[in-house]
Motif scaffolding. Structure first.
Motif, PDB file in Angstrom:
ATOM      1  N   GLY A   1      35.862 -33.552  24.637  1.00  0.00           N
ATOM      2  CA  GLY A   1      36.535 -34.058  23.742  1.00  0.00           C
ATOM      3  C   GLY A   1      35.889 -33.782  22.231  1.00  0.00           C
ATOM      4  N   GLU A   2      35.006 -32.624  22.256  1.00  0.00           N
ATOM      5  CA  GLU A   2      33.901 -32.409  21.050  1.00  0.00           C
ATOM      6  C   GLU A   2      34.909 -32.010  19.912  1.00  0.00           C
ATOM      7  N   TRP A   3      35.868 -31.127  20.139  1.00  0.00           N
ATOM      8  CA  TRP A   3      36.804 -30.557  19.085  1.00  0.00           C
ATOM      9  C   TRP A   3      37.862 -31.641  18.508  1.00  0.00           C
ATOM     10  N   ALA A   4      38.250 -32.431  19.510  1.00  0.00           N
ATOM     11  CA  ALA A   4      39.148 -33.635  19.116  1.00  0.00           C
ATOM     12  C   ALA A   4      38.316 -34.514  18.063  1.00  0.00           C
ATOM     13  N   ALA A   5      37.226 -34.791  18.358  1.00  0.00           N
ATOM     14  CA  ALA A   5      36.306 -35.991  17.897  1.00  0.00           C
ATOM     15  C   ALA A   5      35.966 -35.460  16.254  1.00  0.00           C
ATOM     16  N   LYS A   6      36.240 -34.174  15.952  1.00  0.00           N
ATOM     17  CA  LYS A   6      36.041 -33.793  14.723  1.00  0.00           C
ATOM     18  C   LYS A   6      37.164 -34.018  13.824  1.00  0.00           C
ATOM     19  N   GLY A   7      38.256 -34.263  14.341  1.00  0.00           N
ATOM     20  CA  GLY A   7      39.558 -34.143  13.623  1.00  0.00           C
ATOM     21  C   GLY A   7      40.118 -35.595  13.578  1.00  0.00           C
ATOM     22  N   ARG A   8      41.292 -35.651  12.646  1.00  0.00           N
ATOM     23  CA  ARG A   8      42.238 -36.883  12.532  1.00  0.00           C
ATOM     24  C   ARG A   8      43.413 -36.765  13.062  1.00  0.00           C
ATOM     25  N   VAL A   9      43.688 -37.961  13.553  1.00  0.00           N
ATOM     26  CA  VAL A   9      45.164 -37.818  14.238  1.00  0.00           C
ATOM     27  C   VAL A   9      46.351 -37.923  13.107  1.00  0.00           C
ATOM     28  N   HIS A  10      47.298 -37.231  13.424  1.00  0.00           N
ATOM     29  CA  HIS A  10      48.252 -36.954  12.402  1.00  0.00           C
ATOM     30  C   HIS A  10      49.474 -37.775  13.076  1.00  0.00           C
ATOM     31  N   GLN A  11      49.598 -39.247  12.186  1.00  0.00           N
ATOM     32  CA  GLN A  11      50.500 -40.366  12.846  1.00  0.00           C
ATOM     33  C   GLN A  11      51.910 -39.803  13.081  1.00  0.00           C
ATOM     34  N   GLU A  12      52.338 -39.201  12.128  1.00  0.00           N
ATOM     35  CA  GLU A  12      53.903 -38.720  12.144  1.00  0.00           C
ATOM     36  C   GLU A  12      54.130 -37.881  13.192  1.00  0.00           C
ATOM     37  N   LEU A  13      53.346 -36.923  13.326  1.00  0.00           N
ATOM     38  CA  LEU A  13      53.393 -35.888  14.507  1.00  0.00           C
ATOM     39  C   LEU A  13      53.175 -36.669  16.013  1.00  0.00           C
ATOM     40  N   LEU A  14      52.340 -37.576  16.000  1.00  0.00           N
ATOM     41  CA  LEU A  14      52.162 -38.413  17.058  1.00  0.00           C
ATOM     42  C   LEU A  14      53.365 -39.041  17.764  1.00  0.00           C
ATOM     43  N   GLU A  15      54.029 -39.716  16.558  1.00  0.00           N
ATOM     44  CA  GLU A  15      55.139 -40.410  17.005  1.00  0.00           C
ATOM     45  C   GLU A  15      56.331 -39.548  17.462  1.00  0.00           C
ATOM     46  N   ASP A  16      56.422 -38.450  16.778  1.00  0.00           N
ATOM     47  CA  ASP A  16      57.654 -37.582  17.206  1.00  0.00           C
ATOM     48  C   ASP A  16      57.044 -37.033  18.805  1.00  0.00           C
ATOM     49  N   LEU A  17      56.119 -37.126  19.063  1.00  0.00           N
ATOM     50  CA  LEU A  17      55.661 -36.785  20.588  1.00  0.00           C
ATOM     51  C   LEU A  17      56.130 -37.785  21.362  1.00  0.00           C
ATOM     52  N   LEU A  18      55.645 -39.078  20.845  1.00  0.00           N
ATOM     53  CA  LEU A  18      55.905 -40.211  21.707  1.00  0.00           C
ATOM     54  C   LEU A  18      57.334 -40.676  21.793  1.00  0.00           C
ATOM     55  N   ALA A  19      58.231 -39.872  20.892  1.00  0.00           N
ATOM     56  CA  ALA A  19      59.753 -40.336  21.046  1.00  0.00           C
ATOM     57  C   ALA A  19      60.306 -39.377  22.145  1.00  0.00           C
ATOM     58  N   HIS A  20      59.737 -38.891  22.765  1.00  0.00           N
ATOM     59  CA  HIS A  20      60.289 -38.025  24.175  1.00  0.00           C
ATOM     60  C   HIS A  20      61.010 -39.172  25.145  1.00  0.00           C
ATOM     61  N   PRO A  21      62.107 -38.784  25.491  1.00  0.00           N
ATOM     62  CA  PRO A  21      63.004 -39.972  26.419  1.00  0.00           C
ATOM     63  C   PRO A  21      62.343 -40.143  27.672  1.00  0.00           C
ATOM     64  N   TYR A  22      61.125 -39.411  28.025  1.00  0.00           N
ATOM     65  CA  TYR A  22      60.494 -39.432  29.243  1.00  0.00           C
ATOM     66  C   TYR A  22      59.736 -40.753  29.185  1.00  0.00           C
ATOM     67  N   PHE A  23      59.278 -41.269  28.003  1.00  0.00           N
ATOM     68  CA  PHE A  23      58.347 -42.303  28.008  1.00  0.00           C
ATOM     69  C   PHE A  23      59.144 -43.885  28.261  1.00  0.00           C
ATOM     70  N   GLN A  24      60.460 -43.465  27.709  1.00  0.00           N
ATOM     71  CA  GLN A  24      61.285 -44.662  27.655  1.00  0.00           C
ATOM     72  C   GLN A  24      61.984 -45.070  29.391  1.00  0.00           C
ATOM     73  N   GLU A  25      61.825 -43.936  29.868  1.00  0.00           N
ATOM     74  CA  GLU A  25      62.448 -44.184  31.186  1.00  0.00           C
ATOM     75  C   GLU A  25      61.641 -45.261  32.168  1.00  0.00           C
ATOM     76  N   PRO A  26      62.155 -46.157  32.977  1.00  0.00           N
ATOM     77  CA  PRO A  26      61.380 -47.017  33.692  1.00  0.00           C
ATOM     78  C   PRO A  26      61.051 -46.496  34.914  1.00  0.00           C
ATOM     79  N   PRO A  27      60.233 -46.816  35.598  1.00  0.00           N
ATOM     80  CA  PRO A  27      59.573 -46.286  36.922  1.00  0.00           C
ATOM     81  C   PRO A  27      60.698 -46.629  38.134  1.00  0.00           C
ATOM     82  N   PRO A  28      60.655 -45.937  39.093  1.00  0.00           N
ATOM     83  CA  PRO A  28      59.853 -44.801  39.419  1.00  0.00           C
ATOM     84  C   PRO A  28      60.162 -43.573  38.579  1.00  0.00           C
ATOM     85  N   LYS A  29      58.915 -42.733  38.297  1.00  0.00           N
ATOM     86  CA  LYS A  29      59.360 -41.524  37.646  1.00  0.00           C
ATOM     87  C   LYS A  29      58.141 -40.747  37.560  1.00  0.00           C
TER      88      LYS A  29
END
Length: 393
Positions: free
Chosen positions: A231-259
């Motif tokens: 994780g050395e490359w990631a450690a040098k960067g900053r998380v872009h919050q808006e882009l992260l929230e776009d990723l987490l908006a994918h419908p898969y994450f709202q689906e309940p298990p089993p999945k």
């Protein structure tokens, strides 16, 4: 041969795992004694064999509709099986064992496509799954009986065919006093939650594990790197919050298990679209890698918060798989899960690299012992069943 195998209660098994990360082939040779809840396992030797770069890229293309065809699937089914067999033979040699010392080989196979939910509009796309690495080829090349193709049996009784590791997770990691989550971070992340003193639990795929991170690193490095070491490359960067929230908006994450999920959703095409969006925003490369890493961490933590913590008290998160070596990812998880202790399975004496191959050896042992080895609470199956098929040498 088969009669002798079925009468044994102590077996030396070579477990083969090749996951959705497409990084290579893991082989764990283990000694397994007993059956059911009395099963015990000891790692004898573990080896990992990286796929050649051209093989890895061919497999990525094979896992897409646009760049695959029946000839490639047919040929790779045998080509990968040859590599699986060679990996077992080389691992036995490294352990100073002859193939005569191995009783059984148990192989997960290489997943090419997975349809956990039927397409109601197309009667020819029912729930189904495809793992290549032909069992007969492995059996003939190694001279040993081979158990594999586990997922299909669970789907045949109404499950999603995954996750399969909860069976072994429960045998190895249940605790009378502490609730635990076993989090594997391979190409896809999958978790098994085992409440304290419980005979059950919940398990599901949390989403991308290393898959997006690895593809982004590969593209940004123009093929020089296949993953972000420690994780050395990631450690040098900053998380872009808006882009992260776009990723987490994918419908898969709202689906309940089993999945369950895989490259058919979060594969090369998904990573390419996301990377293009990040580059259009003018983000530095280290910020892109940091955001991809945060995506994995946040999707894991949100899965727990939405589906596990409301019903189970969890004290420990035990991480395994390639992602266990990513210190930046583990640090992010620690920040997101302040009430849980996070550590790798190495600290409990189970190699975080060998764990999944060991678990598939356990699934093969259960098959031979005639024990059910799916977990309906994890897969959604209608009932317990014996998963696996047997190929003889």
């Amino acid at each position: 041969m088969l009669r002798k195998l079925l009468n044994q209660t102590s077996l030396t098994i070579a477990g083969i795992m090749s996951g959705t990360s497409l990084d290579g082939i893991d082989v764990a040779i283990v000694r397994i004694d007993g059956r059911g809840l009395d099963t015990s396992i000891k790692l004898i030797h573990f080896e990992s064999f990286a796929y050649e770069a051209d093989v890895r890229e061919k497999l990525k293309l094979l896992c897409t509709i646009e760049h695959s065809d029946v000839a490639q699937v047919c040929g790779m089914n045998f080509a990968i099986a040859e590599r699986f067999a060679d990996a077992v033979i080389q691992t036995a040699a490294a352990a100073n064992l002859s193939m005569a010392d191995i009783d059984l080989v148990s192989s997960h196979g290489q997943t090419i496509w997975h349809i956990p939910i039927a397409d109601d509009a197309n009667p020819f796309l029912p729930k189904s799954t495809l793992q290549i690495g032909d069992l007969s080829v492995i059996a003939k090349r190694t001279g040993k009986p081979v158990v594999g193709d586990f997922r299909t049996a669970d789907i045949a009784v109404g499950g999603q065919g995954a996750p399969l590791v909860p069976y072994g997770d429960y045998l190895l990691f249940r605790d009378e006093n502490k609730g635990r989550i076993l989090q594997n971070i391979g190409g896809i992340g999958n978790c098994t939650a085992i409440p304290a003193a419980s005979s059950g639990g919940i398990a599901f795929d949390t989403g991308p594990g290393n898959m997006i991170m690895d593809q982004v690193v590969y593209e940004l490095s123009e093929g020089r790197l296949s993953y972000d070491a420690n994780g050395e490359w990631a450690a040098k960067g900053r998380v872009h919050q808006e882009l992260l929230e776009d990723l987490l908006a994918h419908p898969y994450f709202q689906e309940p298990p089993p999945k369950t999920t895989g490259r058919e959703i979060f594969g090369k095409a998904y990573a390419a679209t996301w990377l293009a969006s990040a580059l259009e925003r003018g983000l530095p490369q280290e910020d892109i890698v940091a955001t991809a890493t945060a995506f994995t961490a946040h999707s894991i933590a949100r899965g727990y918060q939405d589906f596990i913590f409301p019903q189970s008290e969890i004290a420990e998160v035990i991480v395994s798989g390639g992602g266990a070596h990513n210190r930046t990812l583990l640090s992010m998880l620690g920040e997101l899960l302040p009430n849980q202790t996070i550590f790798t399975s190495d600290e409990l004496g189970i190699s975080c690299d060998a764990k999944e191959a060991m678990l598939f050896a356990l699934l093969g042992n259960a098959f031979i012992q005639g024990e059910t080895n799916n977990v309906p609470a994890a897969t959604g199956a209608e009932r317990q069943t014996i998963m696996g098929k047997l190929a003889l040498p």
